[in-house]
Design a protein around this motif. Structure first.
Motif, PDB file in Angstrom:
ATOM      1  N   LYS A  87      -6.135   5.035  10.309  1.00 39.37           N
ATOM      2  CA  LYS A  87      -6.632   6.293  10.907  1.00 39.37           C
ATOM      3  C   LYS A  87      -7.254   6.895   9.686  1.00 39.37           C
ATOM      4  N   PRO A  88      -7.922   8.254   9.946  1.00 43.92           N
ATOM      5  CA  PRO A  88      -8.529   8.994   8.918  1.00 43.92           C
ATOM      6  C   PRO A  88      -7.607   9.246   7.707  1.00 43.92           C
ATOM      7  N   GLU A  89      -6.499   9.628   7.909  1.00 47.95           N
ATOM      8  CA  GLU A  89      -5.482   9.613   6.628  1.00 47.95           C
ATOM      9  C   GLU A  89      -5.449   8.657   6.073  1.00 47.95           C
ATOM     10  N   ASP A  90      -5.860   7.652   6.240  1.00 50.26           N
ATOM     11  CA  ASP A  90      -5.603   6.194   5.445  1.00 50.26           C
ATOM     12  C   ASP A  90      -6.793   6.066   4.433  1.00 50.26           C
ATOM     13  N   THR A  91      -7.804   7.274   4.510  1.00 48.45           N
ATOM     14  CA  THR A  91      -9.019   6.953   3.721  1.00 48.45           C
ATOM     15  C   THR A  91      -8.456   7.367   2.240  1.00 48.45           C
ATOM     16  N   ALA A  92      -8.751   6.631   1.278  1.00 46.68           N
ATOM     17  CA  ALA A  92      -8.254   6.586  -0.060  1.00 46.68           C
ATOM     18  C   ALA A  92      -9.012   5.460  -1.015  1.00 46.68           C
ATOM     19  N   VAL A  93      -9.076   5.505  -2.154  1.00 53.28           N
ATOM     20  CA  VAL A  93      -9.050   4.397  -3.074  1.00 53.28           C
ATOM     21  C   VAL A  93      -7.772   3.534  -3.032  1.00 53.28           C
ATOM     22  N   TYR A  94      -7.925   2.213  -2.981  1.00 52.14           N
ATOM     23  CA  TYR A  94      -6.702   1.294  -2.841  1.00 52.14           C
ATOM     24  C   TYR A  94      -6.930   0.421  -4.023  1.00 52.14           C
ATOM     25  N   TYR A  95      -5.745   0.266  -4.648  1.00 49.08           N
ATOM     26  CA  TYR A  95      -5.458  -0.210  -5.997  1.00 49.08           C
ATOM     27  C   TYR A  95      -4.489  -1.506  -5.892  1.00 49.08           C
ATOM     28  N   CYS A  96      -4.952  -2.641  -6.498  1.00 46.22           N
ATOM     29  CA  CYS A  96      -4.199  -3.720  -6.465  1.00 46.22           C
ATOM     30  C   CYS A  96      -3.327  -3.602  -7.810  1.00 46.22           C
ATOM     31  N   ALA A  97      -2.059  -4.046  -7.699  1.00 45.94           N
ATOM     32  CA  ALA A  97      -1.371  -3.922  -9.200  1.00 45.94           C
ATOM     33  C   ALA A  97      -0.504  -5.227  -9.152  1.00 45.94           C
ATOM     34  N   ALA A  98      -0.147  -5.518 -10.297  1.00 47.97           N
ATOM     35  CA  ALA A  98       0.768  -6.690 -10.644  1.00 47.97           C
ATOM     36  C   ALA A  98       1.843  -6.250 -11.747  1.00 47.97           C
ATOM     37  N   ILE A 106      10.118  -6.291  -5.640  1.00 51.66           N
ATOM     38  CA  ILE A 106       9.270  -5.484  -5.278  1.00 51.66           C
ATOM     39  C   ILE A 106       9.702  -3.976  -5.585  1.00 51.66           C
ATOM     40  N   THR A 107       8.747  -3.329  -6.298  1.00 52.72           N
ATOM     41  CA  THR A 107       9.219  -1.922  -6.409  1.00 52.72           C
ATOM     42  C   THR A 107       7.860  -0.650  -5.916  1.00 52.72           C
ATOM     43  N   SER A 108       8.300   0.485  -5.479  1.00 50.80           N
ATOM     44  CA  SER A 108       7.220   1.304  -5.213  1.00 50.80           C
ATOM     45  C   SER A 108       7.018   2.170  -6.563  1.00 50.80           C
ATOM     46  N   THR A 109       7.691   1.978  -7.369  1.00 51.37           N
ATOM     47  CA  THR A 109       7.557   2.767  -8.682  1.00 51.37           C
ATOM     48  C   THR A 109       6.161   2.187  -9.414  1.00 51.37           C
ATOM     49  N   GLN A 110       5.330   3.318  -9.440  1.00 48.60           N
ATOM     50  CA  GLN A 110       3.935   2.821 -10.244  1.00 48.60           C
ATOM     51  C   GLN A 110       4.166   2.295 -11.651  1.00 48.60           C
ATOM     52  N   ILE A 111       5.095   2.587 -12.416  1.00 47.73           N
ATOM     53  CA  ILE A 111       5.257   2.713 -13.993  1.00 47.73           C
ATOM     54  C   ILE A 111       5.841   1.109 -14.071  1.00 47.73           C
ATOM     55  N   SER A 112       6.316   0.699 -12.932  1.00 41.93           N
ATOM     56  CA  SER A 112       6.747  -0.850 -12.875  1.00 41.93           C
ATOM     57  C   SER A 112       5.702  -1.695 -12.924  1.00 41.93           C
ATOM     58  N   TYR A 113       4.581  -1.407 -12.864  1.00 37.38           N
ATOM     59  CA  TYR A 113       3.457  -2.389 -12.694  1.00 37.38           C
ATOM     60  C   TYR A 113       2.530  -2.292 -13.720  1.00 37.38           C
ATOM     61  N   ALA A 114       2.321  -3.550 -14.652  1.00 34.72           N
ATOM     62  CA  ALA A 114       1.649  -3.536 -16.048  1.00 34.72           C
ATOM     63  C   ALA A 114       0.314  -3.622 -15.686  1.00 34.72           C
ATOM     64  N   TYR A 115      -0.170  -4.226 -14.705  1.00 35.70           N
ATOM     65  CA  TYR A 115      -1.954  -4.323 -14.545  1.00 35.70           C
ATOM     66  C   TYR A 115      -2.300  -3.750 -13.132  1.00 35.70           C
ATOM     67  N   TRP A 116      -3.557  -3.269 -13.263  1.00 36.04           N
ATOM     68  CA  TRP A 116      -4.240  -2.511 -12.445  1.00 36.04           C
ATOM     69  C   TRP A 116      -5.607  -2.994 -12.209  1.00 36.04           C
ATOM     70  N   GLY A 117      -5.950  -2.839 -10.707  1.00 29.66           N
ATOM     71  CA  GLY A 117      -7.468  -3.265 -10.497  1.00 29.66           C
ATOM     72  C   GLY A 117      -8.357  -1.803 -10.545  1.00 29.66           C
ATOM     73  N   GLN A 118      -9.587  -1.954 -10.434  1.00 29.84           N
ATOM     74  CA  GLN A 118     -10.405  -0.670 -10.475  1.00 29.84           C
ATOM     75  C   GLN A 118     -10.554  -0.026  -9.280  1.00 29.84           C
ATOM     76  N   GLY A 119      -9.790  -0.395  -8.139  1.00 29.87           N
ATOM     77  CA  GLY A 119      -9.697   0.133  -6.845  1.00 29.87           C
ATOM     78  C   GLY A 119     -11.048  -0.200  -6.126  1.00 29.87           C
ATOM     79  N   THR A 120     -10.785  -0.199  -4.787  1.00 28.62           N
ATOM     80  CA  THR A 120     -11.837  -0.255  -3.777  1.00 28.62           C
ATOM     81  C   THR A 120     -11.677   0.767  -2.728  1.00 28.62           C
ATOM     82  N   GLN A 121     -12.784   1.382  -2.359  1.00 28.64           N
ATOM     83  CA  GLN A 121     -12.748   2.838  -1.385  1.00 28.64           C
ATOM     84  C   GLN A 121     -12.641   2.239  -0.011  1.00 28.64           C
ATOM     85  N   VAL A 122     -11.939   2.932   0.696  1.00 28.60           N
ATOM     86  CA  VAL A 122     -11.579   2.619   2.034  1.00 28.60           C
ATOM     87  C   VAL A 122     -11.871   4.115   2.670  1.00 28.60           C
TER      88      VAL A 122
END
Length: 126
Positions: A87-98, A106-122
């Motif tokens: 959907k158009p509302e899915d437009t965003a930069v998508y980031y992978c995190a570990a 699994i957690t939805s809390t960003q601070i719990s993730y130590a590593y991040w990618g640079q993102g890819t635009q969708v």
């Protein structure tokens, strides 16, 4: 240390599909949960979907429920995000995190993730 590199973003029409990939390198010997987040223009980054570090169990956000599938190929140190019925509302930069080593939940809390990618635009648009 873990390095994450995303790929697969692009422009897709509403209703279309896209598959994002995230390759992990560095210290990948331990199990850890991974996830995808996204950030739309003018909005805060939000959790999309995550996968456990010791099973194939996944957890996804209500906004994408039923439209996304997250899978992992341990041999390639890669996770894949398949997105359908975009959907158009899915437009965003998508980031992978570990999360850090041995943090398998699994957690939805960003601070719990130590590593991040640079993102890819969708971008979802006609």
């Amino acid at each position: 240390q873990v390095q994450l590199v995303e790929s697969g973003g692009g422009l897709v029409q509403p209703g279309g599909s896209l598959r994002l990939s995230c390759v992990a390198s560095g210290d990948t010997s331990s199990n850890y949960a991974m996830a995808w987040f996204r950030q739309a223009p003018g909005k805060e980054r939000e959790f999309v979907v995550g996968i456990s570090g010791r099973s194939d169990r996944t957890m996804d956000a209500e906004s994408v429920k039923g439209r996304v599938t997250l899978s992992r190929d341990d041999a390639k140190n890669t996770i894949y995000l398949q997105m359908n019925h975009l959907k158009p509302e899915d437009t965003a930069v998508y980031y992978c995190a570990a999360r850090s080593a041995r943090s398998v939940a699994i957690t939805s809390t960003q601070i719990s993730y130590a590593y991040w990618g640079q993102g890819t635009q969708v971008t979802v648009a006609s």
